[in-house]
Design a protein around this motif. Sequence first.
Motif, short mmCIF file in Angstrom:
data_model
loop_
_atom_site.label_atom_id
_atom_site.label_comp_id
_atom_site.label_asym_id
_atom_site.label_seq_id
_atom_site.Cartn_x
_atom_site.Cartn_y
_atom_site.Cartn_z
N VAL A 59 24.38 27.31 2.39
CA VAL A 59 23.02 28.10 2.39
C VAL A 59 21.88 27.06 1.93
O VAL A 59 20.88 27.10 2.84
N TRP A 60 22.06 26.30 1.08
CA TRP A 60 20.91 25.06 0.86
C TRP A 60 20.59 24.52 1.97
O TRP A 60 19.46 24.21 2.24
N THR A 61 21.41 23.81 2.75
CA THR A 61 21.33 23.04 3.99
C THR A 61 20.36 23.87 5.03
O THR A 61 19.22 23.34 5.46
N ARG A 62 20.87 25.08 5.10
CA ARG A 62 20.12 25.97 6.10
C ARG A 62 18.74 26.27 5.76
O ARG A 62 17.71 26.05 6.67
N ARG A 63 18.60 26.42 4.42
CA ARG A 63 17.27 26.71 3.76
C ARG A 63 16.35 25.41 4.02
O ARG A 63 15.33 25.61 4.42
N ALA A 64 16.78 24.26 3.58
CA ALA A 64 16.20 23.08 3.68
C ALA A 64 15.64 22.72 5.22
O ALA A 64 14.69 22.46 5.38
N LEU A 65 16.79 23.16 6.23
CA LEU A 65 16.29 22.81 7.62
C LEU A 65 15.24 23.69 8.14
O LEU A 65 14.37 23.32 8.80
N ARG A 66 15.52 24.98 7.80
CA ARG A 66 14.54 25.98 8.12
C ARG A 66 13.16 25.71 7.76
O ARG A 66 12.21 26.01 8.33
N ASN A 67 13.06 25.44 6.49
CA ASN A 67 11.77 25.13 5.96
C ASN A 67 11.14 23.70 5.95
O ASN A 67 10.14 23.42 5.38
N ARG A 68 11.72 22.82 6.69
CA ARG A 68 11.39 21.45 6.96
C ARG A 68 9.73 21.23 6.81
O ARG A 68 9.15 20.47 6.10
N GLU A 69 9.29 21.94 8.07
CA GLU A 69 7.99 21.58 8.47
C GLU A 69 7.00 22.23 7.27
O GLU A 69 6.01 21.72 6.89
N ARG A 70 7.60 23.33 6.78
CA ARG A 70 6.91 24.06 5.77
C ARG A 70 6.62 23.24 4.66
O ARG A 70 5.79 22.94 3.76
N ASN A 71 7.69 22.39 4.22
CA ASN A 71 7.61 21.88 3.07
C ASN A 71 6.87 20.53 3.02
O ASN A 71 6.24 20.25 2.32
N LEU A 72 6.89 20.07 4.32
CA LEU A 72 6.03 18.74 4.55
C LEU A 72 4.55 19.37 4.39
O LEU A 72 3.73 18.35 3.67
N VAL A 73 4.19 20.35 4.98
CA VAL A 73 2.95 20.75 4.77
C VAL A 73 2.61 21.09 3.30
O VAL A 73 1.38 20.72 2.88
N SER A 74 3.51 21.71 2.69
CA SER A 74 3.15 22.11 1.06
C SER A 74 3.09 20.75 0.55
O SER A 74 2.19 20.86 -0.63
N MET A 75 3.73 19.70 0.70
CA MET A 75 3.54 18.49 -0.05
C MET A 75 2.10 18.07 0.07
O MET A 75 1.46 17.31 -0.64
#
Length: 510
Positions: A59-75
């Motif tokens: 589940v963690w990997t799927r969440r991390a992959l799903r949110n990768r662009e969003r996480n980069l933007v949020s950084m």
Amino acid sequence: MIILIYPPVAKPCEPPAGIARLSGMLGRFGIEHRLVDSNLEGLLHLLRMPVPPEKREDVWTRRALRNRERNLVSMRDPALYHHIDRYKRAVRDISRVLSIVSPSGTAVGLANYEHRELSPLRSGDLLTAAERPELNPFYSYFKSRIGGLFHEKEPSMTGISINYLSQALSAFSIIGFIRREFPGVKLILGGGLITSWLKNLGGENPFAGLADHLVPGPGEDQLLSLLRPDATGGKIPRPDYHALPTDLYLSPGFVLPYSASQGCYWSRCEFCPEKSEGNAYVPVPTQQVLSDLKTLAEKTSPALIHLLDNAVSPALLDRLSAHGLGVPWYGFARVGQHLADPDFCVALKQTGCVMLKLGIESGDQGVLDALQKGISIETASVVLRNLKKAGIAAYVYLLFGTPPESEASARKTLEFTARHSDCINFLNLAIFNMPACGPHYPEIATRRFYDGDLSLYTDFTHPDGWDRKRVRLFLENEFKRHPAVSPILKNDPPLFTSNHAPFFVMRETT
Ligand code: SF4
């Protein structure tokens, strides 16, 4: 034409200051050049790689992959820096994606790269990395990016800036690739790690045949003498960041790095490579620092200035307190008379100082004296209280396991830290490594620490039996669990640590 490359992996939160300064010098002499931050570009390339279904198991990997662009933007969004837990989750998720896309036997992180079999501390392994560049996780990136640039216009020279061990294996893979595909290009290696290697190895080039020149120190003059033997360098160049992708770094706004000096004006601390390597202190004149920073701030609109000096000099602190930068800034300073003056701290705050990094090292005066730290623990106490009152955050560095430290001294450090916990915003706890080229304690037995000819450190037998294992147990079981200390440690931004810490305090203190 010369291409300057900053290889992966180093924290991708601000542009590389070394190649930007070289760019400033090359621009002044009208020498055509390109800058490539392969660290930032390579990490972003990996983070966007397709991931096969069999690697998307949990589940963690799927969440991390799903949110990768969003996480980069949020950084890159200041709002993230209001919530340390959300920030930690974004960093963990980005790191998770990097670990998933790392080829077998390798581990890429946001601040590290490790290979199961190859060590950056062994020259033989670096040569292997150069012989087989395709083993590197960034190979597909640099084959297309660096290969593309070279095909567009082949440079006569390429400079590679290696500052951290985490960059060394990838740097040598890039070197191997260039050597194989573009054998006519001259290769020059520079940067902090190359400088330390040269000082520790007595100036000899362990990579002869692969690198044409190894350049210690800032490098501008040597590079210029290779490119324009008849030119003279003159004043220290102002860095030029315009050729770097300033809006892509993982920080909430552009962080402008600037070195107002090389070396350290104190340079006496027994444990410090600045002393053991005998690095010269070369300050940029304070008038030039202010004018450089003003010009750079106008050009780059930074959210934060990062003064990279090992210790910002009292002379520069004076100028800064009188003139200000008009932009929030932070850097390392030494505990001393300036900061012991509460009015001076208030003035510094008014000029934009948001955080100071302070190497206090120990709470035991006897240890500080033996290390030639040149500070008094009473003054450190006054400085911490002054900074707190002025609204400047304190990032405190402590060092354990030095030869003069005993378990009783380490407890004094814990007591000092707990007593000042209301004035310490962030803490860095380090265990002493004995620099291989000094200090020389005749009574202390040393032996090779790591299995590598390029190691900068050596193991030693602590005179009080206060060895790394005991120090580590003390830190884990006692120091970090102390009720006054543990909340401070939880404040620390993981991986990016002091680079991102100012953003967490800027909203409180500005
Ligand atoms: S003040 Fe810092 S940089 Fe200077 S010698 Fe001491 S530890 Fe090294």
